[in-house]
Motif scaffolding. Structure first.
Motif, PDB file in Angstrom:
ATOM      1  N   ARG A  72       0.860  -1.189   0.000  1.00  0.00           N
ATOM      2  CA  ARG A  72       0.000   0.000   0.000  1.00  0.00           C
ATOM      3  C   ARG A  72       0.889   1.228   0.000  1.00  0.00           C
ATOM      4  O   ARG A  72       1.653   1.448   0.934  1.00  0.00           O
ATOM      5  CB  ARG A  72      -0.892   0.010   1.243  1.00  0.00           C
ATOM      6  CG  ARG A  72      -1.886  -1.139   1.251  1.00  0.00           C
ATOM      7  CD  ARG A  72      -2.716  -1.137   2.505  1.00  0.00           C
ATOM      8  NE  ARG A  72      -3.525   0.068   2.583  1.00  0.00           N
ATOM      9  CZ  ARG A  72      -4.259   0.407   3.638  1.00  0.00           C
ATOM     10  NH1 ARG A  72      -4.290  -0.385   4.692  1.00  0.00           N
ATOM     11  NH2 ARG A  72      -4.961   1.504   3.642  1.00  0.00           N
ATOM     12  N   TYR A  75       2.172   3.637   3.104  1.00  0.00           N
ATOM     13  CA  TYR A  75       1.984   2.903   4.359  1.00  0.00           C
ATOM     14  C   TYR A  75       3.134   1.923   4.544  1.00  0.00           C
ATOM     15  O   TYR A  75       3.803   1.537   3.579  1.00  0.00           O
ATOM     16  CB  TYR A  75       0.672   2.108   4.342  1.00  0.00           C
ATOM     17  CG  TYR A  75      -0.560   2.960   4.382  1.00  0.00           C
ATOM     18  CD1 TYR A  75      -1.259   3.142   5.563  1.00  0.00           C
ATOM     19  CD2 TYR A  75      -1.037   3.573   3.237  1.00  0.00           C
ATOM     20  CE1 TYR A  75      -2.408   3.918   5.610  1.00  0.00           C
ATOM     21  CE2 TYR A  75      -2.181   4.355   3.270  1.00  0.00           C
ATOM     22  CZ  TYR A  75      -2.861   4.520   4.458  1.00  0.00           C
ATOM     23  OH  TYR A  75      -3.984   5.283   4.484  1.00  0.00           O
ATOM     24  N   TYR A  77       3.997  -1.893   6.649  1.00  0.00           N
ATOM     25  CA  TYR A  77       3.339  -3.026   7.290  1.00  0.00           C
ATOM     26  C   TYR A  77       4.070  -3.427   8.561  1.00  0.00           C
ATOM     27  O   TYR A  77       5.292  -3.526   8.589  1.00  0.00           O
ATOM     28  CB  TYR A  77       3.292  -4.213   6.321  1.00  0.00           C
ATOM     29  CG  TYR A  77       2.614  -5.431   6.911  1.00  0.00           C
ATOM     30  CD1 TYR A  77       1.238  -5.454   7.087  1.00  0.00           C
ATOM     31  CD2 TYR A  77       3.345  -6.540   7.301  1.00  0.00           C
ATOM     32  CE1 TYR A  77       0.606  -6.556   7.629  1.00  0.00           C
ATOM     33  CE2 TYR A  77       2.720  -7.657   7.837  1.00  0.00           C
ATOM     34  CZ  TYR A  77       1.352  -7.647   8.005  1.00  0.00           C
ATOM     35  OH  TYR A  77       0.729  -8.733   8.545  1.00  0.00           O
ATOM     36  N   TRP A  96      -1.365  -1.974   8.791  1.00  0.00           N
ATOM     37  CA  TRP A  96      -0.731  -0.970   7.943  1.00  0.00           C
ATOM     38  C   TRP A  96      -0.778   0.355   8.675  1.00  0.00           C
ATOM     39  O   TRP A  96      -1.824   0.750   9.176  1.00  0.00           O
ATOM     40  CB  TRP A  96      -1.478  -0.843   6.625  1.00  0.00           C
ATOM     41  CG  TRP A  96      -1.321  -2.030   5.745  1.00  0.00           C
ATOM     42  CD1 TRP A  96      -2.160  -3.092   5.659  1.00  0.00           C
ATOM     43  CD2 TRP A  96      -0.245  -2.293   4.855  1.00  0.00           C
ATOM     44  NE1 TRP A  96      -1.669  -4.003   4.758  1.00  0.00           N
ATOM     45  CE2 TRP A  96      -0.501  -3.532   4.250  1.00  0.00           C
ATOM     46  CE3 TRP A  96       0.913  -1.598   4.509  1.00  0.00           C
ATOM     47  CZ2 TRP A  96       0.363  -4.091   3.305  1.00  0.00           C
ATOM     48  CZ3 TRP A  96       1.766  -2.160   3.572  1.00  0.00           C
ATOM     49  CH2 TRP A  96       1.487  -3.385   2.988  1.00  0.00           C
ATOM     50  N   ALA A  97       0.350   1.045   8.728  1.00  0.00           N
ATOM     51  CA  ALA A  97       0.411   2.364   9.364  1.00  0.00           C
ATOM     52  C   ALA A  97       0.875   3.382   8.334  1.00  0.00           C
ATOM     53  O   ALA A  97       1.781   3.118   7.550  1.00  0.00           O
ATOM     54  CB  ALA A  97       1.361   2.342  10.560  1.00  0.00           C
ATOM     55  N   ARG A  98       0.244   4.515   8.352  1.00  0.00           N
ATOM     56  CA  ARG A  98       0.598   5.581   7.425  1.00  0.00           C
ATOM     57  C   ARG A  98       1.828   6.301   7.932  1.00  0.00           C
ATOM     58  O   ARG A  98       2.056   6.404   9.122  1.00  0.00           O
ATOM     59  CB  ARG A  98      -0.546   6.585   7.332  1.00  0.00           C
ATOM     60  CG  ARG A  98      -0.383   7.564   6.198  1.00  0.00           C
ATOM     61  CD  ARG A  98      -1.610   8.417   6.093  1.00  0.00           C
ATOM     62  NE  ARG A  98      -2.172   8.813   4.855  1.00  0.00           N
ATOM     63  CZ  ARG A  98      -1.743   8.660   3.629  1.00  0.00           C
ATOM     64  NH1 ARG A  98      -0.654   8.025   3.404  1.00  0.00           N
ATOM     65  NH2 ARG A  98      -2.388   9.107   2.588  1.00  0.00           N
TER      66      ARG A  98
END
Length: 122
Positions: A72, A75, A77, A96-98
């Motif tokens: 993504r 983002y 993981y 998932w972190a932005r």
């Protein structure tokens, strides 16, 4: 009688709505076994390797094999992990972190980190 049956069906369908297991917080007293050794495949463009991990299903630990998941953009993981807290084990689901990438989890973004892949971080 029909109205009662319809009302019962509607009430039953509303009461059976379930939260997906992937969003639930899992806390257990039993420590997970040691992670299994898995061969990490070569990188694939557009995908991230999610390593295998122990999951909690039907009141015991179950091994979930690693798998490719679609990358993504913007983002990063974080793989699933178990953390011990006060004699209990809590599973942090993969997510998932932005934002900025921090490969070694030391709180310093890779672009400012002298050793961004340091496995022996302090």
């Amino acid at each position: 009688m029909k109205k009662l049956l319809i009302a019962a069906l509607i009430a039953g369908s509303l009461g059976s709505a379930a939260i997906p297991a992937s969003s639930a917080v899992i806390i257990v007293r039993e420590a997970p076994p040691e992670p299994r050794s898995e061969r990490t495949p070569p990188p694939r463009r557009g995908y991230v390797w999610a390593p295998g991990h122990w999951d909690w299903r039907n009141n015991h630990h179950v091994w979930v094999r690693g798998a490719w998941i679609r990358d993504r953009k913007g983002y990063h993981y974080t793989a699933p992990a178990w953390q011990e807290r006060d004699g209990r084990w809590e599973m942090q689901r993969g997510n998932w972190a932005r934002g900025r990438r921090d490969n070694d989890g030391d709180g310093v973004p890779n672009r400012h980190d002298e050793r961004p892949n340091n496995p022996n971080r302090q």
